[in-house]
Motif scaffolding. Structure first.
Motif, short mmCIF file in Angstrom:
data_model
loop_
_atom_site.label_atom_id
_atom_site.label_comp_id
_atom_site.label_asym_id
_atom_site.label_seq_id
_atom_site.Cartn_x
_atom_site.Cartn_y
_atom_site.Cartn_z
N ILE A 15 0.85 -1.20 0.00
CA ILE A 15 0.00 0.00 0.00
C ILE A 15 0.89 1.25 0.00
O ILE A 15 0.64 2.19 -0.77
CB ILE A 15 -0.95 0.02 1.23
CG1 ILE A 15 -1.90 -1.18 1.20
CG2 ILE A 15 -1.71 1.34 1.31
CD1 ILE A 15 -2.98 -1.11 0.17
N ASP A 16 1.92 1.28 0.85
CA ASP A 16 2.83 2.41 0.88
C ASP A 16 3.47 2.63 -0.49
O ASP A 16 3.54 3.76 -0.98
CB ASP A 16 3.95 2.20 1.91
CG ASP A 16 3.47 2.23 3.35
OD1 ASP A 16 2.46 2.89 3.63
OD2 ASP A 16 4.12 1.58 4.19
N ARG A 17 3.95 1.55 -1.10
CA ARG A 17 4.59 1.67 -2.40
C ARG A 17 3.62 2.21 -3.44
O ARG A 17 3.97 3.08 -4.24
CB ARG A 17 5.13 0.31 -2.86
CG ARG A 17 5.95 0.40 -4.16
CD ARG A 17 6.32 -0.95 -4.72
NE ARG A 17 5.22 -1.86 -4.89
CZ ARG A 17 4.28 -1.77 -5.86
NH1 ARG A 17 4.33 -0.80 -6.72
NH2 ARG A 17 3.31 -2.65 -5.94
N LYS A 18 2.38 1.74 -3.42
CA LYS A 18 1.38 2.22 -4.38
C LYS A 18 1.06 3.69 -4.14
O LYS A 18 0.86 4.45 -5.10
CB LYS A 18 0.13 1.36 -4.30
CG LYS A 18 0.33 -0.02 -4.89
CD LYS A 18 -0.91 -0.89 -4.74
CE LYS A 18 -0.68 -2.28 -5.31
NZ LYS A 18 -1.82 -3.17 -5.10
N ILE A 19 1.00 4.11 -2.89
CA ILE A 19 0.77 5.52 -2.58
C ILE A 19 1.92 6.36 -3.14
O ILE A 19 1.70 7.40 -3.78
CB ILE A 19 0.61 5.74 -1.06
CG1 ILE A 19 -0.71 5.16 -0.58
CG2 ILE A 19 0.72 7.22 -0.70
CD1 ILE A 19 -0.87 5.10 0.93
N ILE A 20 3.15 5.91 -2.93
CA ILE A 20 4.31 6.63 -3.45
C ILE A 20 4.25 6.72 -4.97
O ILE A 20 4.48 7.78 -5.56
CB ILE A 20 5.62 5.96 -2.98
CG1 ILE A 20 5.80 6.13 -1.48
CG2 ILE A 20 6.82 6.54 -3.73
CD1 ILE A 20 6.91 5.27 -0.89
N ASP A 21 3.91 5.61 -5.63
CA ASP A 21 3.80 5.61 -7.09
C ASP A 21 2.76 6.61 -7.57
O ASP A 21 2.99 7.36 -8.52
CB ASP A 21 3.45 4.21 -7.61
CG ASP A 21 4.61 3.23 -7.56
OD1 ASP A 21 5.77 3.69 -7.45
OD2 ASP A 21 4.36 2.01 -7.63
N LEU A 22 1.60 6.63 -6.93
CA LEU A 22 0.54 7.56 -7.33
C LEU A 22 0.96 9.01 -7.11
O LEU A 22 0.70 9.87 -7.96
CB LEU A 22 -0.76 7.25 -6.57
CG LEU A 22 -1.45 5.96 -6.99
CD1 LEU A 22 -2.56 5.60 -6.00
CD2 LEU A 22 -2.00 6.07 -8.41
N LEU A 23 1.61 9.29 -6.00
CA LEU A 23 2.07 10.65 -5.74
C LEU A 23 3.19 11.06 -6.70
O LEU A 23 3.31 12.23 -7.05
CB LEU A 23 2.52 10.81 -4.28
CG LEU A 23 1.38 10.79 -3.27
CD1 LEU A 23 1.93 10.76 -1.85
CD2 LEU A 23 0.45 11.98 -3.45
N ASN A 24 3.99 10.10 -7.15
CA ASN A 24 5.00 10.40 -8.15
C ASN A 24 4.36 10.76 -9.48
O ASN A 24 4.88 11.59 -10.22
CB ASN A 24 5.96 9.22 -8.35
CG ASN A 24 7.12 9.26 -7.40
OD1 ASN A 24 7.50 10.32 -6.92
ND2 ASN A 24 7.68 8.11 -7.11
N GLU A 25 3.27 10.12 -9.81
CA GLU A 25 2.56 10.43 -11.04
C GLU A 25 1.89 11.79 -10.98
O GLU A 25 1.88 12.53 -11.95
CB GLU A 25 1.50 9.35 -11.34
CG GLU A 25 2.09 8.03 -11.77
CD GLU A 25 2.87 8.13 -13.06
OE1 GLU A 25 2.40 8.77 -14.03
OE2 GLU A 25 3.98 7.57 -13.10
N VAL A 45 -4.88 6.52 3.93
CA VAL A 45 -3.96 7.21 3.03
C VAL A 45 -3.27 8.35 3.78
O VAL A 45 -2.04 8.50 3.73
CB VAL A 45 -4.68 7.75 1.77
CG1 VAL A 45 -3.74 8.62 0.93
CG2 VAL A 45 -5.24 6.59 0.94
N HIS A 46 -4.05 9.15 4.50
CA HIS A 46 -3.49 10.27 5.25
C HIS A 46 -2.44 9.79 6.25
O HIS A 46 -1.33 10.32 6.31
CB HIS A 46 -4.61 11.01 5.99
CG HIS A 46 -4.12 12.13 6.84
ND1 HIS A 46 -3.76 11.96 8.16
CD2 HIS A 46 -3.89 13.42 6.54
CE1 HIS A 46 -3.34 13.11 8.65
NE2 HIS A 46 -3.41 14.02 7.69
N ASN A 47 -2.78 8.77 7.01
CA ASN A 47 -1.84 8.24 8.02
C ASN A 47 -0.58 7.67 7.37
O ASN A 47 0.52 7.86 7.88
CB ASN A 47 -2.52 7.18 8.88
CG ASN A 47 -3.58 7.77 9.78
OD1 ASN A 47 -3.59 8.96 10.08
ND2 ASN A 47 -4.52 6.93 10.20
N ARG A 48 -0.75 6.98 6.26
CA ARG A 48 0.40 6.39 5.57
C ARG A 48 1.33 7.48 5.03
O ARG A 48 2.54 7.39 5.17
CB ARG A 48 -0.05 5.49 4.41
CG ARG A 48 -0.86 4.27 4.82
CD ARG A 48 0.03 3.21 5.46
NE ARG A 48 -0.72 2.00 5.72
CZ ARG A 48 -0.48 0.84 5.14
NH1 ARG A 48 0.48 0.71 4.25
NH2 ARG A 48 -1.19 -0.21 5.46
#
Length: 161
Positions: A15-25, A45-48
């Motif tokens: 989940i963390d990795r996917k959040i990072i990927d989305l924020l990179n996009e 999402v906010h907490n992560r």
């Protein structure tokens, strides 16, 4: 998964990795949109994201600039040999020059490598001559980039290896 940041190992999950990927996009993507895509709560999402920022995995949110659109079409890689004992001070001063995007301490023939963007060869020439006029700089070696094959400072491909 483990990411090494400043000698501290930070464990992240899928989940963390996917959040990072989305924020990179899209660094402006809302937590609500991320939560919909990942099928998790907005609070999760906010907490992560807060955890990733606090742990230093996410250092900051910044736009990615297309320097060529601003007239900086020439990229140069510059090796610099600096007199002993002054490298850190020299790097700190040089890092703030408007044309310098990156400064790396390196092994080998040179003490530092600079990555710079310039409008043209005249601006690059002036920069190099300025470096060489500094008392701490012994010599430089400059390469100009012909084609940028990959330039992605936001890659997360190594996460999960």
């Amino acid at each position: 998964m483990v990411i090494c940041m400043d000698d501290d190992l930070v464990k992240i999950d899928d989940i963390d990795r996917k959040i990072i990927d989305l924020l990179n996009e899209d660094g402006r993507m809302s937590y609500r949109n991320i939560s919909r895509i990942l099928d998790v709560s907005v609070g999760t999402v906010h907490n992560r994201v807060e955890k990733l920022v606090k742990k230093g995995v996410i250092k900051k949110f910044v736009p990615i600039i297309d320097h060529s659109k601003l007239g900086y079409k020439l990229t140069a890689i510059i090796g610099v040999k600096v007199k002993g004992g002054v490298l850190r001070n020299w790097e700190t001063r040089t890092a703030y020059h408007k044309n310098v995007l990156a400064v790396y301490d390196v092994t080998g023939e040179f003490d530092a490598i600079l990555i710079g963007k310039f409008r043209d060869t005249g601006e690059l020439d002036s920069f190099i001559k300025g470096l060489l006029s500094e008392g701490d700089v012994q010599r430089t070696y400059t390469q100009t980039v012909l084609n940028i094959v990959k330039e992605d400072m936001t890659s997360t491909k190594m996460i999960g290896d």
